[in-house]
Scaffold this motif. Structure first.
Motif, mmCIF file in Angstrom:
data_model
loop_
_atom_site.group_PDB
_atom_site.id
_atom_site.type_symbol
_atom_site.label_atom_id
_atom_site.label_comp_id
_atom_site.label_asym_id
_atom_site.label_seq_id
_atom_site.Cartn_x
_atom_site.Cartn_y
_atom_site.Cartn_z
ATOM 1 N N LYS A 50 0.816 -1.219 0.000
ATOM 2 C CA LYS A 50 0.000 0.000 0.000
ATOM 3 C C LYS A 50 0.851 1.272 0.000
ATOM 4 C CE LYS A 50 -4.147 -2.164 0.906
ATOM 5 N NZ LYS A 50 -5.533 -1.974 1.243
ATOM 6 N N ASP A 51 0.437 2.295 0.754
ATOM 7 C CA ASP A 51 1.127 3.594 0.722
ATOM 8 C C ASP A 51 2.574 3.505 1.170
ATOM 9 O OD1 ASP A 51 -1.034 4.823 -0.280
ATOM 10 O OD2 ASP A 51 -1.637 5.851 1.551
ATOM 11 N N ASN A 52 2.870 2.539 2.026
ATOM 12 C CA ASN A 52 4.234 2.364 2.528
ATOM 13 C C ASN A 52 5.225 2.120 1.389
ATOM 14 O OD1 ASN A 52 6.255 2.008 4.524
ATOM 15 N ND2 ASN A 52 6.030 -0.213 4.337
ATOM 16 N N ALA A 53 4.737 1.584 0.287
ATOM 17 C CA ALA A 53 5.621 1.259 -0.838
ATOM 18 C C ALA A 53 6.341 2.493 -1.357
ATOM 19 C CB ALA A 53 4.812 0.616 -1.957
ATOM 20 N N PHE A 54 5.658 3.610 -1.433
ATOM 21 C CA PHE A 54 6.230 4.798 -2.067
ATOM 22 C C PHE A 54 7.283 5.470 -1.179
ATOM 23 C CE2 PHE A 54 1.986 4.085 -3.775
ATOM 24 C CZ PHE A 54 2.274 3.990 -5.118
ATOM 25 N N SER A 55 7.053 5.511 0.117
ATOM 26 C CA SER A 55 8.076 6.083 1.014
ATOM 27 C C SER A 55 9.321 5.204 1.021
ATOM 28 C CB SER A 55 7.515 6.237 2.426
ATOM 29 O OG SER A 55 7.089 4.986 2.947
ATOM 30 N N ARG A 56 9.132 3.902 0.972
ATOM 31 C CA ARG A 56 10.289 2.996 0.940
ATOM 32 C C ARG A 56 11.041 3.120 -0.384
ATOM 33 N NH1 ARG A 56 8.467 -2.890 2.327
ATOM 34 N NH2 ARG A 56 10.680 -3.228 1.890
ATOM 35 N N LEU A 57 10.293 3.305 -1.461
ATOM 36 C CA LEU A 57 10.939 3.493 -2.765
ATOM 37 C C LEU A 57 11.815 4.747 -2.766
ATOM 38 C CD1 LEU A 57 8.382 2.626 -5.599
ATOM 39 C CD2 LEU A 57 10.673 1.694 -5.297
ATOM 40 N N ARG A 58 11.297 5.828 -2.233
ATOM 41 C CA ARG A 58 12.083 7.069 -2.177
ATOM 42 C C ARG A 58 13.356 6.847 -1.363
ATOM 43 N NH1 ARG A 58 6.851 8.923 -0.744
ATOM 44 N NH2 ARG A 58 5.747 9.877 -2.513
ATOM 45 N N SER A 59 13.231 6.153 -0.255
ATOM 46 C CA SER A 59 14.403 5.896 0.605
ATOM 47 C C SER A 59 15.434 5.049 -0.127
ATOM 48 C CB SER A 59 13.938 5.193 1.881
ATOM 49 O OG SER A 59 15.039 4.859 2.696
ATOM 50 N N LEU A 60 14.991 4.029 -0.854
ATOM 51 C CA LEU A 60 15.912 3.159 -1.590
ATOM 52 C C LEU A 60 16.639 3.928 -2.688
ATOM 53 C CD1 LEU A 60 13.669 -0.036 -1.925
ATOM 54 C CD2 LEU A 60 15.835 0.103 -0.690
ATOM 55 N N ILE A 61 15.910 4.803 -3.376
ATOM 56 C CA ILE A 61 16.522 5.575 -4.467
ATOM 57 C C ILE A 61 17.579 6.527 -3.927
ATOM 58 C CG2 ILE A 61 16.043 7.349 -6.205
ATOM 59 C CD1 ILE A 61 13.274 5.980 -6.578
ATOM 60 N N ARG A 62 17.282 7.181 -2.816
ATOM 61 C CA ARG A 62 18.228 8.154 -2.250
ATOM 62 C C ARG A 62 19.491 7.497 -1.708
ATOM 63 N NH1 ARG A 62 13.207 10.843 -0.159
ATOM 64 N NH2 ARG A 62 12.901 12.681 -1.498
ATOM 65 N N LYS A 63 19.426 6.214 -1.399
ATOM 66 C CA LYS A 63 20.599 5.494 -0.901
ATOM 67 C C LYS A 63 21.511 5.012 -2.025
ATOM 68 C CE LYS A 63 18.432 3.764 3.345
ATOM 69 N NZ LYS A 63 17.939 2.545 4.050
ATOM 70 N N ASP A 64 21.086 5.198 -3.267
ATOM 71 C CA ASP A 64 21.865 4.718 -4.422
ATOM 72 C C ASP A 64 23.075 5.623 -4.631
ATOM 73 O OD1 ASP A 64 22.858 3.827 -6.841
ATOM 74 O OD2 ASP A 64 20.865 3.464 -7.689
ATOM 75 N N ILE A 65 24.265 5.108 -4.354
ATOM 76 C CA ILE A 65 25.490 5.918 -4.433
ATOM 77 C C ILE A 65 26.028 6.002 -5.858
ATOM 78 C CG2 ILE A 65 26.123 5.348 -2.054
ATOM 79 C CD1 ILE A 65 28.149 3.342 -3.234
ATOM 80 N N TYR A 66 25.424 5.228 -6.788
ATOM 81 C CA TYR A 66 25.963 5.184 -8.145
ATOM 82 C C TYR A 66 25.287 6.169 -9.092
ATOM 83 C CZ TYR A 66 28.061 0.900 -6.440
ATOM 84 O OH TYR A 66 28.785 -0.009 -5.703
ATOM 85 N N ARG A 67 24.272 6.879 -8.620
ATOM 86 C CA ARG A 67 23.586 7.845 -9.467
ATOM 87 C C ARG A 67 23.857 9.259 -8.971
ATOM 88 N NH1 ARG A 67 19.284 3.771 -9.421
ATOM 89 N NH2 ARG A 67 18.962 2.994 -11.547
ATOM 90 N N ASP A 68 23.876 10.222 -9.918
ATOM 91 C CA ASP A 68 24.080 11.609 -9.503
ATOM 92 C C ASP A 68 22.772 12.186 -8.965
ATOM 93 O OD1 ASP A 68 22.474 12.379 -11.686
ATOM 94 O OD2 ASP A 68 24.213 12.464 -13.009
#
Length: 956
Positions: A127-145
């Motif tokens: 449910k809604d939790n998916a989107f907050s977790r997605l944002r957190s996962l993306i921001r932790k990506d050290i390989y993207r600018d």
């Protein structure tokens, strides 16, 4: 005495249906009615009931349900009051929200992927939790600018907004997606059954499952603890990759780690297993049917033979046609497009006519298009049966002729049949003529009234079921969407839905050879299995590209990724290998369909002798017309360079065609292999099959004769028409020929529509360019000679000028028309044509070779032929003329007719280049005895000999 409760795991070799039947031996014939049996598909039920009938004779059958049916039956009244949306209705609603939303990243066309993602969110309880977790996962990506991360987060934000709007829309309309409905049903079952020691049935069995939806895993874990319930599984096979779906399901249910099957080798008996390489999908089908006939002759019951299909859309029409001619019974239980059925094609013709009739344009082309579509609708069997059963075929054809005419009086409108049609269509046509937006409820009400007016006769059950799905789609859409829509939007949505629907039926699983989708064959107790389409992308199936949320992000979110899906297909393959005694795996060598399946490579690798030779004792057999040959028969096999050939080289060039000449220029090694019959003559592919009857139609356009039947007089050497009559005259001839030539399976299809309303009108416009104005009211089409499908047999190109030794040319010239001072030589192509650069350089020699052959022909033999000749291609599908060369004398005339441009090369120069290239290439091969060496080029990947040649190894 009762069976053992809980989870039971059997060896993979066990027939699980037979095992389930033996478990039922604990119960008398009277007690069977008190049992519940849950299976993954309804297809397995008849086999189980047949086994019970053999044991008990007379009995009341147990309740046999699929898991989905069991779950849905538990829905309470509050849940049932919701409108449950089909995936198609969901996608249309999402597309409508996208159109309204003014998103930056999400666009119309993404609705299918978005619906799948929303479905996964619901299935995995994110449910809604998916989107907050997605944002957190993306921001932790050290390989993207930072810019890239910001863009991805913005995309997630838009998905979150769309998800909320979509859920709000469903809630306001008391509607649910099918996944949301199932999730809620399962949750209710868990709440109702969690404190029960036993279920209400005397005993419950769940069997033959390899995986379940994520929201069902807790249900299986709960059921495993009930005292009067058994879950029957086979052991988890050892599959490649990180996932093992069956192992993971068992471990979740049992809450402990379990081992996989201890043996690695597939349980295949070498003498009973065949891998057959075929030249085309048509050869595949013929080989499969020959194989089936062989097993039937040996006494195998029809129903114990499974013909499994890896890709239903590819094989459905071919199999349906081929099986009609067989003497043995068959149960064709694969999906077929609804649009190709009688009912579906009728709906398509209706909607397409209504779409066109919206126009207020009065130009001749628009009005003629409307009449053509009305003619198509009138000619449909359901239309004529519903409204005018007493009318003969001839009277309807006369009416169609009147519709095809450009006569301004429009006498056809007074025909009672047409008047009746207009009366029946009045509810919708009135709304369409107003050209304003209306509520979907209004559109849907008018549509129901129109369909009811025709009183359509009852159709096959599978067609009726597809029709009900279509009606449900209309109801769901109108129930959930309040905004007004235009007639165009409404009808386009209906056309898309009809084209996406499929008809599917279980049929009679115990009668005839079973033709089923490969996935549906799991645990079906066959004795013989024949699999069609064992290529990558179909077995296993290709995985889609996630454009919005990547697969890796989904996995980190807790959603099963594509590796899990691949592992599930691997599991299916292992189960198949344990199901039967005899196997035939077939695949096409046509590169358009992919390379040989990795599953077959595993079989091949298991038999160590396969790498040495392809002989009768190995698993890999040769089907007539295949490219696979013993390595010892290939030129250059003894260590000599590839292409070394010491026999009579002149014999190779004794007969030359345009295609073989192109091979000489592009890759002499391919030319040599073909001449040595290493590859037998190619079978027809679907595109070649289409191309053949498209050529027949264009030939008959001039001759009036099609397949031995004369439909009208051939075009006279002098044809006089009014200018306004030229194009309708041509279109009428083409329409009549198309109706007689097109296979029934193609009629009413989008391809048929494309021919009638794009390809043929474009050809008619092109043909009109060859008319000359005679008087103000009359235009004349005048030819001195017209050759169609003309066989070119005669002098080709010189092999040895000293001895005056020449090659003999073989080929068929599609069309040559000689006018007063000019000649036009045309080659018809289904779609793609050779590029100008390839023709000019000589690498595509067909047109200049044919022009040269006609110049040397005894009827034309003079130097002026090339000066007054125009050569080019007509692309039938694209409806386009493409000139490739023009004689110097004819260039001004061709420019005036807009048949060439100023840049069109002179034909003399192209022919000279061809002769020079011939002299250079053939001289080195014949006189200097150069090797027929492979040449690396962009076509190597598509070459049928790529596995033999391996040119990339030499180049590297």
């Amino acid at each position: 005495m009762f069976p053992e409760s809980g989870v039971r795991i059997f060896d993979a070799e066990n027939d699980l249906i037979a095992q389930l039947s033996s478990e039922l031996d604990c119960f008398s014939a009277e007690e069977l009615r008190e049992l519940l049996i849950v299976l993954p598909t309804q297809r397995l039920a008849p086999y189980l009931l047949a086994t019970l009938a053999a044991k008990h004779g007379s009995f009341v059958a147990p309740t046999v349900l699929t898991l989905e049916t069991l779950i849905h039956q538990h829905a309470n009244d509050a849940l049932k009051s919701n409108t449950i949306l089909s995936p198609s209705a969901e996608e249309l609603l999402i597309a409508s929200l996208l159109k309204q939303g003014n998103f930056r990243h999400l666009q119309k066309g993404h609705e299918h992927e978005i619906r799948e993602f929303f479905s996964q969110i619901d299935s995995f309880h994110l449910k809604d939790n998916a989107f907050s977790r997605l944002r957190s996962l993306i921001r932790k990506d050290i390989y993207r600018d930072e810019w890239h991360i910001g863009s991805l987060v913005e995309r997630v934000d838009e998905l979150h907004v769309l998800y909320k709007r979509y859920q709000d829309l469903l809630k306001s309309k008391n509607a649910m997606s099918s996944d949301q409905f199932a999730v809620q049903c399962v949750q209710d079952i868990l709440n109702d059954w969690k404190d029960l020691k036993t279920l209400k049935w005397r005993w419950t069995f769940l069997a033959c499952f390899t995986t379940v939806k994520p929201y069902c895993k807790d249900l299986f874990r709960l059921l495993a603890k009930k005292e009067n319930l058994s879950l029957l599984f086979t052991e988890a096979p050892k599959v490649l990759g990180h996932h093992s779906p069956l192992k993971e399901l068992l471990e979740y249910i049992l809450e402990k780690e379990i081992p996989v099957a201890h043996h690695e080798d597939l349980p295949l008996i070498k003498e009973n297993t065949r891998i057959v390489a075929c030249d085309s999908i048509f050869a595949e089908v013929q080989e499969a049917l020959a194989c089936i006939r062989k097993y039937l002759d040996q006494g195998c019951p029809e129903s114990r033979i499974g013909l499994l299909v890896s890709h239903e859309k590819t094989y459905a029409k071919i199999l349906a046609s081929a099986l009609e001619k067989e003497k043995f019974k068959s149960n064709l239980a694969i999906a077929q497009p609804f649009s190709q059925t009688l009912l579906g094609s009728w709906l398509l013709r209706l909607f397409k006519y209504l779409l066109a009739s919206r126009s207020h344009a009065q130009d001749r082309k628009t009005q003629q298009n409307i009449k053509n579509l009305l003619s198509d609708f009138l000619s449909h069997p359901l239309t004529s049966k519903s409204l005018a059963p007493e009318r003969t075929v001839e009277s309807i054809q006369i009416l169609q002729y009147e519709l095809a005419s450009s006569d301004a009086e429009n006498a056809w409108e007074a025909d009672p049949f047409v008047k009746n049609i207009f009366y029946m269509l009045f509810p919708l046509q009135t709304l369409l003529k107003e050209q304003k937006k209306e509520k979907l409820l209004i559109w849907n009400s008018a549509l129901r009234e129109v369909i009811a007016n025709f009183r359509l006769p009852e159709q096959k059950r599978s067609e009726e079921e597809a029709m009900h799905q279509f009606e449900d789609f209309c109801e769901q859409w109108s129930h959930c969407w309040d905004a007004s829509v235009s007639g165009s939007e409404f009808l386009h949505a209906l056309v898309n839905r009809v084209q996406s629907l499929e008809t599917r039926s279980v049929g009679f699983p115990l009668e005839g050879v079973q033709v089923v989708d490969l996935i549906e064959a799991r645990y079906v107790p066959f004795e013989v299995i024949v699999v069609l389409g064992c290529v990558e992308g179909r077995f296993p199936r290709s995985l889609p590209n996630d454009r919005l949320v990547g697969d890796l992000l989904k996995v980190r979110l807790g959603i099963s990724g594509w590796q899990y899906i691949e592992a599930l297909e691997d599991t299916t393959f292992h189960l198949l290998c344990n199901q039967a005694k005899y196997f035939s795996f077939l695949y096409s060598l046509n590169k358009d369909f992919g390379s040989r399946s990795r599953f077959l490579e595993r079989i091949v690798g298991q038999d160590r002798g396969l790498a040495l030779a392809h002989n009768e004792s190995s698993l890999l057999l040769r089907c007539p017309g295949t490219h696979i040959v013993p390595s010892g028969q290939l030129p250059g096999h003894d260590g000599a360079p590839k292409g070394r050939f010491t026999a009579d080289r002149y014999a190779l060039f004794e007969h030359i065609s345009a295609s073989s000449l192109a091979q000489v220029f592009r890759c002499p090694y391919q030319f040599l292999l073909n001449k040595l019959d290493v590859k037998a003559k190619e079978e027809d592919s679907s595109s070649l099959w289409e191309g053949r009857w498209l050529h027949e139609i264009l030939e008959a356009f001039y001759t009036g004769e099609l397949r031995g039947h004369r439909h009208f007089e051939s075009l006279p050497q002098k044809l006089i028409l009014k200018k306004s009559q030229i194009v309708p005259y041509a279109e009428q001839r083409l329409h009549i020929l198309t109706e007689h030539c097109l296979p029934n399976s193609v009629k009413g299809s989008p391809f048929h529509w494309h021919l009638l309303h794009f390809a043929w009108p474009r050809f008619a416009q092109h043909w009109s360019k060859f008319f000359e104005e005679e008087t103000e009211d009359s235009w004349v089409f005048s030819t001195k000679q017209s050759l169609k499908e003309y066989s070119l047999v005669g002098k080709g190109l010189p092999l040895d000028r000293k001895t005056d030794r020449w090659s003999s040319l073989l080929g068929t010239l599609d069309s040559l028309d000689s006018y007063s001072e000019h000649t036009v030589l045309v080659d018809y192509k289904r779609k793609h044509v050779d590029a100008v650069s390839e023709v000019v350089s000589g690498l595509s020699p067909q047109l200049p070779l044919y022009a040269l052959a006609m110049a040397q022909n005894r009827f034309y033999e003079d130097e002026s032929f090339l000066d007054r000749c125009l050569v080019g291609y007509w692309s039938i599908i694209e409806g386009r003329w493409q000139a490739r060369g023009v004689g110097e004398h004819s260039k001004t005339w061709a420019l005036e007719k807009k048949l060439v441009s100023a840049q069109t090369p002179l034909l003399h120069n192209i022919v000279d280049t061809l002769q020079t290239l011939w002299d250079q290439t053939v001289f080195t091969l014949l006189q200097e005895q150069k090797d027929f060496a492979p040449q690396a080029n962009e076509a190597c990947d598509y070459c049928p000999f790529s596995g033999i040649c391996r040119i990339e190894e030499q180049v590297s």
